[in-house]
Design an enzyme around this catalytic site. Structure first.
Site, PDB file in Angstrom:
ATOM      1  N   ASP A   8       0.657  -0.497  -0.022  1.00 17.89           N
ATOM      2  CA  ASP A   8       0.162   0.076  -0.024  1.00 17.89           C
ATOM      3  C   ASP A   8       1.167   1.127   0.333  1.00 17.89           C
ATOM      4  OD1 ASP A   8      -1.406   2.454   0.430  1.00 17.89           O
ATOM      5  OD2 ASP A   8      -2.309   1.365   2.422  1.00 17.89           O
ATOM      6  N   LYS A  70       2.614  10.929  -3.614  1.00 15.12           N
ATOM      7  CA  LYS A  70       1.862  10.568  -4.103  1.00 15.12           C
ATOM      8  C   LYS A  70       0.691  11.404  -5.343  1.00 15.12           C
ATOM      9  CE  LYS A  70      -1.506   6.840  -3.222  1.00 15.12           C
ATOM     10  NZ  LYS A  70      -2.105   5.784  -2.334  1.00 15.12           N
ATOM     11  N   GLU A 169      -7.823   0.895  -4.063  1.00 16.04           N
ATOM     12  CA  GLU A 169      -7.447   0.399  -2.751  1.00 16.04           C
ATOM     13  C   GLU A 169      -8.427  -0.294  -1.619  1.00 16.04           C
ATOM     14  OE1 GLU A 169      -5.676   4.238  -1.674  1.00 16.04           O
ATOM     15  OE2 GLU A 169      -4.058   3.923  -2.381  1.00 16.04           O
ATOM     16  N   ASP A 191     -12.852   5.634   1.765  1.00 17.23           N
ATOM     17  CA  ASP A 191     -11.628   5.101   2.241  1.00 17.23           C
ATOM     18  C   ASP A 191     -11.047   6.653   2.190  1.00 17.23           C
ATOM     19  OD1 ASP A 191      -8.619   5.155   2.354  1.00 17.23           O
ATOM     20  OD2 ASP A 191      -8.873   3.884   0.982  1.00 17.23           O
TER      21      ASP A 191
END
Ligand code: AMP
Length: 654
Positions: A8, A70, A169, A191
């Site tokens: 992850d 990211k 994810e 999420d």
């Protein structure tokens, strides 16, 4: 092949896991932690630090400490330019609008920095497993576009990992949780991490987890909450002491850090104290920042942001046409779901407790590790299916958007539609690929375009050009156009510049809804116009190739003049009437034509030498006959009719 690890790669923290002894488990970092801060720092003495030691440099060495990389993955410089002040390190423009991270005198791509984090996780895995690790499954937010996915894959490759699959994810979360799920269930994965909010609606049916729909915003996460609180502190400090700390990178970083700590404390405490000594100098000595904040005040500050995430969820469920009460399980993923207000809002929305059994920081990596095991055949076949967030299609004649892949289609997918030309002997067509929900192509997002050349000369509407859209397991789109007669083919993988950001997708979906009616009307008008043009063309062919009685010829010409007038006025009601009239006229001419054909003696048209004679009846054995035969075939094969009424735009300027 050794173990396939699951990673992850988070905005704030990254986690690595592996499937062993029939269970996925977290691999500890070299420091013995379960998560690795996604931070890379370059020190004064040319040292490169990753993880916790890098995080400690955030305050003392902010210009050379890279965090939240990211957020930069697969982005263009121009996309990010408005947000540059949110980063304490320098981001500069590279060639072709790419972006580079500038630390000291070195330039790095976001992929290179991510690779450094991945390398660290790879090393930790090798240490733990005692063997080389070559392959990994890496997770990305569900709405990462093509270029962000490619950048993630590239980062893996730079780190010496073969990226077996990129998975979403929320899908990974559901997979990790799947052992606890009923054989058949509907679940929502909420999420809320450091940089993004992703909500997904999934269905589990036996061994298959299917993502039915997703929505989100890639610019809304825990970082934004930290920024809200930091901005409050900075503005209060300015009001009180007249010193603007916002230009002082070091001060901003200290405040941001303190804001994050306070935020986390407020997840378990009713109030906390922010204490930052020596923030500025004054004639009376140093000024300290001291602020007491209650959970209630904090909640008021962030309420709007949290409600934004609930709106996204509402939008998702409406879009998927699903009632809240049908949802059996709500999985909370990402560190920001620890905020009590978030849990309360989600709870209140569903009138149901979200699942508390899972660890929001670890579940995604555990799911990725399970996918790794599935890839290697180490566990039972739990298939993962994802969906396309928006429809994909091409621009067709008049500017309409022809959907080839509908929104929320399960991927991988492979869909085709056949189109045709709009001009006689057109040798080239331009394929414009769009993504969106509007009926008019240009209102959607252009992903790419290319030309297919070498189409065999033929009357308009006859060539059959198949356009195929293929979306692979990693969500990468390949478009192929093939002329079914000449077999000329062109294949293009949609370039990085194209696909949409998560917030753009949400925006486009909303716009699609808003303009649905108006767009459909415009599309209808375009299709009616195309139909009138088809009739005009066909009647023109009759006029120039048949010896018509003068009064029929006049009638035809008048009808055509009238049709051109109607087209110019663009009134759809009049177009219906015109289409009807032209259709009748076409039918009459076709029967007239048939009578002529039937009355031609066979021997007169067969011999080659006869064809050279000046007998006017033989004229009909030229192209139009072939054309009419084809037209008849189309009527008998209604499936083929669509391309004709919906031809691709010509590349020629009209
Ligand atoms: P993730 O991207 O899932 O690693 O989530 C990171 C985000 O979660 C960061 O913005 C953290 O500040 C936030 N976070 C982690 N723990 C907590 C907590 N206890 N309360 C509030 N936010 C948290």
């Amino acid at each position: 092949m050794g173990k396939v690890i699951g990673i992850d790669l988070g905005t704030t923290n990254s986690v690595v896991a592996v499937y062993e002894s029939k269970n996925p488990g977290i691999i500890l970092t070299q420091d013995g932690d379960r998560t690795l801060p996604s931070v890379v720092a370059f020190t004064q003495n040319e040292e490169r630090l990753v993880g916790n030691p890098a995080k400690s440099q955030l305050i003392t060495n902010p210009e050379n400490t890279v965090y939240s990389v990211k957020r930069l993955m697969g982005k263009r410089f121009s996309e990010l330019e408005p947000f540059l002040d949110q980063f304490s390190y320098s981001i500069v423009k590279g060639p072709k609008d790419t972006l580079k991270i500038k630390t000291k005198d070195k330039l790095f791509s976001p992929e290179e920095i991510s690779a450094m984090i991945l390398e660290k996780l790879k090393e930790a895995s090798e240490l733990y497993l005692g063997s080389r690790v070559e392959s990994a499954i890496i997770t990305v937010p569900a709405y990462f576009n093509d270029s962000q996915r490619k950048a993630t894959r590239d980062a893996g490759e730079i780190a010496g990992l073969q990226v077996t699959r990129i998975i979403n994810e929320p899908t990974a979360a559901a997979l990790a949780f799947s052992l606890d799920l009923k054989k058949k269930s509907k679940i929502v994965v909420y999420d809320f991490g450091g940089g993004t909010i992703d909500v997904s609606f999934l269905e589990v049916d036996k061994e298959i987890i299917k993502v039915i729909a997703t929505a989100g915003n890639s610019n809304l996460g825990g970082n934004d909450i930290d920024i809200l609180l930091s901005n409050l502190l900075i503005s209060e400090f300015k009001d009180e002491y007249g010193t603007d700390l916002s230009k002082n990178k070091l001060a901003v970083q200290r405040i941001r850090d303190a804001a994050e700590i306070a935020k986390k404390e407020l997840s378990s405490l009713d109030a906390c104290e922010i204490n930052l000594p020596f923030m500025a100098d004054s004639s009376e000595g140093p000024i300290h920042l001291l602020r007491y904040i209650s959970r209630t005040e904090f909640e008021n500050l962030i309420l709007e942001k949290i409600e934004e995430t609930i709106e996204i969820m509402e939008f998702l469920l409406n879009n998927a046409n699903i009632e809240k009460s049908d949802i059996q399980e709500i999985l909370m993923v990402g560190g920001s779901t620890r905020i009590p207000l978030v849990q309360a809002k989600v709870n209140n929305f569903f009138k149901k407790e979200p699942n508390k059994k899972i660890n929001p920081d670890e579940i995604v990596a555990l799911g990725a590790a399970m996918q790794g095991a599935i890839t290697k055949g180490e566990t039972k076949d739990m298939l993962l299916l994802d969906v396309t967030p928006l429809s994909l299609g091409v621009k067709t004649y008049g500017g309409s958007f022809s959907r080839i892949v509908e929104a929320n289609t399960t991927i991988p997918t492979d869909r085709s539609l056949v189109f045709s030309t709009v001009e006689d002997n057109q040798s080239e067509v331009e394929i414009n690929v769009y993504q969106g929900e509007r009926e008019i192509a240009e209102e959607n997002k252009l992903l790419g375009k290319f030309s297919l050349r070498g189409i065999n000369p033929a009357p308009k509407g006859l060539p059959r050009i198949e356009v195929n859209l293929n979306i692979n397991i990693n969500g990468i789109l390949t478009v192929t156009a093939i002329d079914l007669s000449s077999k000329q083919k062109k294949e293009v993988a949609i370039s990085n510049s194209g696909l949409l950001s998560e917030s753009e997708i949400t925006e486009l979906k909303k716009e699609g809804e808003k303009y649905k009616r108006a767009d459909l009307e415009r599309k209808e008008a375009i299709s009616k116009k195309a139909s009138i043009y088809n009739h005009i063309y066909s009647i023109d062919q009759f006029i120039s190739n048949m010896k018509l009685e003068p009064e029929i010829q006049d009638e035809c010409k008048n009808a055509l003049d009238e049709a051109h007038r109607v087209i110019e006025k663009e009134k759809t009601e009049e177009m219906d009437e015109t289409i009807k009239k032209l259709q009748e006229m076409n039918n009459r001419l076709t029967s007239l034509y048939k009578t002529v054909i039937e009355n031609i003696p066979q021997k007169e048209i067969k011999p080659v030498e006869d064809e050279k004679s000046s007998d006017s009846t033989k004229k009909v054995e030229t192209r139009p006959l072939q054309y009419l035969k084809e037209k008849k075939k189309e009527v008998e094969e209604p499936n083929l009719k669509k391309p004709d009424t919906n031809p691709i735009q010509s590349t020629k300027n009209k």
